[in-house]
Design an enzyme around this catalytic site. Structure first.
Site, PDB file in Angstrom:
ATOM      1  N   LYS A  36      20.677  33.251 -24.679  1.00  0.00           N
ATOM      2  CA  LYS A  36      19.577  33.994 -23.191  1.00  0.00           C
ATOM      3  C   LYS A  36      19.081  33.201 -22.592  1.00  0.00           C
ATOM      4  O   LYS A  36      18.906  31.758 -23.222  1.00  0.00           O
ATOM      5  CB  LYS A  36      19.409  34.966 -24.033  1.00  0.00           C
ATOM      6  CG  LYS A  36      18.065  34.869 -25.295  1.00  0.00           C
ATOM      7  CD  LYS A  36      17.251  36.050 -26.022  1.00  0.00           C
ATOM      8  CE  LYS A  36      16.158  35.559 -27.326  1.00  0.00           C
ATOM      9  NZ  LYS A  36      15.387  36.711 -27.605  1.00  0.00           N
ATOM     10  N   TYR A 264      -5.188  19.598  -4.699  1.00  0.00           N
ATOM     11  CA  TYR A 264      -5.921  21.364  -4.561  1.00  0.00           C
ATOM     12  C   TYR A 264      -7.274  21.367  -4.897  1.00  0.00           C
ATOM     13  O   TYR A 264      -7.024  20.835  -6.390  1.00  0.00           O
ATOM     14  CB  TYR A 264      -5.187  22.377  -4.184  1.00  0.00           C
ATOM     15  CG  TYR A 264      -4.034  22.318  -3.371  1.00  0.00           C
ATOM     16  CD1 TYR A 264      -3.727  22.373  -2.370  1.00  0.00           C
ATOM     17  CD2 TYR A 264      -2.539  22.519  -4.226  1.00  0.00           C
ATOM     18  CE1 TYR A 264      -2.871  21.605  -1.410  1.00  0.00           C
ATOM     19  CE2 TYR A 264      -1.160  22.522  -3.236  1.00  0.00           C
ATOM     20  CZ  TYR A 264      -1.928  22.303  -1.913  1.00  0.00           C
ATOM     21  OH  TYR A 264      -0.622  22.101  -1.037  1.00  0.00           O
TER      22      TYR A 264
HETATM   23  C1  LIG Z   1      15.631  35.679 -28.523  1.00  0.00           C
HETATM   24  C2  LIG Z   1      15.868  35.944 -30.002  1.00  0.00           C
HETATM   25  C3  LIG Z   1      16.208  35.321 -31.741  1.00  0.00           C
HETATM   26  C4  LIG Z   1      16.382  34.074 -31.642  1.00  0.00           C
HETATM   27  O1  LIG Z   1      15.383  33.254 -32.007  1.00  0.00           O
HETATM   28  P1  LIG Z   1      14.201  32.115 -32.104  1.00  0.00           P
HETATM   29  O2  LIG Z   1      13.201  32.196 -32.927  1.00  0.00           O
HETATM   30  O3  LIG Z   1      14.550  31.050 -30.549  1.00  0.00           O
HETATM   31  O4  LIG Z   1      15.552  31.730 -33.284  1.00  0.00           O
HETATM   32  C5  LIG Z   1      16.691  36.131 -32.416  1.00  0.00           C
HETATM   33  N1  LIG Z   1      17.249  37.734 -32.336  1.00  0.00           N
HETATM   34  C6  LIG Z   1      16.821  38.029 -31.264  1.00  0.00           C
HETATM   35  C7  LIG Z   1      16.933  39.628 -31.447  1.00  0.00           C
HETATM   36  C8  LIG Z   1      16.339  38.014 -29.900  1.00  0.00           C
HETATM   37  O5  LIG Z   1      15.701  38.549 -29.593  1.00  0.00           O
END
Ligand SMILES: *Cc1c(COP(=O)(O)O)cnc(C)c1O
Length: 373
Positions: A36, A264
């Site tokens: 994702k 800045y």
């Molecule tokens: C993002 C996510 C993961 C992965 O989590 P990590 O801590 O990056 O391993 C697993 N399950 C769900 C439902 C998530 O949203």
């Protein structure tokens, strides 16, 4: 020397090795690599492909659009998505063979009503204590009934039941045992209604690394596959290598006198004559402005400090009396092999977590992949 002025070098061999190491943590479970948010800033399509090469049976994404992007990238394997607001287009992922998640009776009804030409593959999500998505308590019982009805009517194939942990990166936290117990009871309730999906899953990276009791049939690994510890305080023996090295080539190098104010607001003033280097990455690339005056970068085998505030396109580092020239490479973070910081160091400088450090990267950064098949 890198060809691009702002470049993320992505080591696909390290990524595949991390996935293999994580699979070895949960040898009897299937592995889902979570890609994702553009694979946590690493670029979805190449990471999806490499994850499959490493034997990842599943890919996981949050949204329907991400799942469809995985298909457009040529992936034909099992993919799960889990986050959709009302009115989502469920027909497209269903027709693309993507497993969709129902977190409520309403959402299951939307999935069943989608004008798809194939039978939906649905995973049901229970809220075991994160208080995010998933059906909670009495709502879970309603979702169980609805899922059982849909299955026996042949309206859906229930392929999984799952939940998500709140505190897996704190292995001693009592929420872990509590959530696992609620999950086991929820699975039993589903089974009692006649639904026994092949995949029960609860573990994220942290639980995959340290909590075998939560592995069940599948583990969902995100951050650890990118070689980043879920929490800097966690201890485990699995070896993970950071996948991303973020570099910039100095766009300017200049000697300034004592008293020169930098960037800045002049939030840093040179207390002696020194050499400054201008790094062509800024908050437009996702470099956290909260790391201003705090982060360090790798240079010539050591580390040099950032000075002044991070700008939209650039920030300044203090090279001291080192020999430096325009075009020299600085490494914001990487595996640490040349003394450069880790993404975790940037996280602590910026007051955030390493997940955010890599995921927010974008803008004008060029991604270069090493180790492609
Ligand atoms: C993002 C996510 C993961 C992965 O989590 P990590 O801590 O990056 O391993 C697993 N399950 C769900 C439902 C998530 O949203």
């Amino acid at each position: 020397m890198t060809a691009h002025q702002a470049e993320a070098i992505i080591d696909l061999d390290a990524f595949r090795a991390n996935i293999a190491a994580l699979q070895a943590c949960a040898p009897t479970s299937a592995l889902m690599t979570v890609v994702k948010a553009d694979a946590y800033g690493h670029g979805m399509a190449p990471m999806a492909r490499a994850a499959r090469q490493a034997g990842s049976a599943w890919l996981g994404v949050a949204t329907i659009d991400e799942a469809l992007a995985v298909r457009r990238a040529g992936d034909t394997g099992d993919v799960l998505c889990w986050l959709a607001a009302p009115g989502a287009d469920f027909a497209s992922p269903i027709d693309a063979g993507i497993h969709v998640t129902a977190s409520s009776v309403d959402q299951l009804a939307e999935i069943l009503a989608a004008p798809s030409s194939s039978r939906p593959k649905v995973q049901v999500k229970v809220d075991t204590g994160l208080s995010r998505n998933g059906a909670l308590g009495e709502q879970w019982s309603r979702l169980v009934e609805a899922a059982a009805a849909a299955q026996s009517a042949g309206a859906a194939e229930i392929t999984g039941v799952w939940s998500h942990l709140a505190c897996a990166d704190q292995p001693e936290h009592p929420a872990n045992d509590a959530q696992e117990a609620v999950f086991v009871a929820a699975v039993a309730e589903l089974a009692a209604a006649g639904v026994q999906p092949a995949l029960r899953h609860l573990s994220n990276s942290a639980a995959t690394l340290v909590r075998p009791s939560s592995h069940f049939d599948l583990v969902r690994v995100g951050i650890a596959s990118y070689g980043i510890r879920p929490d800097p305080g966690m201890t485990y023996t699995t070896e993970l290598t950071p996948v991303m090295t973020l570099q910039g080539r100095l766009a300017a190098v200049k000697r300034v006198p004592a008293g020169a104010g930098v960037s800045y607001g002049h939030q840093w003033t040179a207390d002696r004559e020194t050499t400054l280097g201008l790094v062509p990455l800024g908050y437009g690339e996702g470099i956290a402005r909260t790391a201003s005056n705090r982060a360090e970068v790798g240079f010539a085998g050591g580390r040099v400090p950032m000075r002044g505030v991070v700008c939209m396109d650039q920030f300044v580092v203090d090279l001291g009396d080192a020999a430096a020239r325009r075009g020299d490479v600085v490494t914001l973070f990487g595996p640490g092999a040349d003394g450069e910081p880790l993404a975790e160091d940037w996280a602590s400088a910026a007051g955030t977590i390493a997940y955010e450090v890599v995921t927010r990267l974008g803008g004008r950064i060029h991604r270069t992949y090493r180790g492609d098949a």
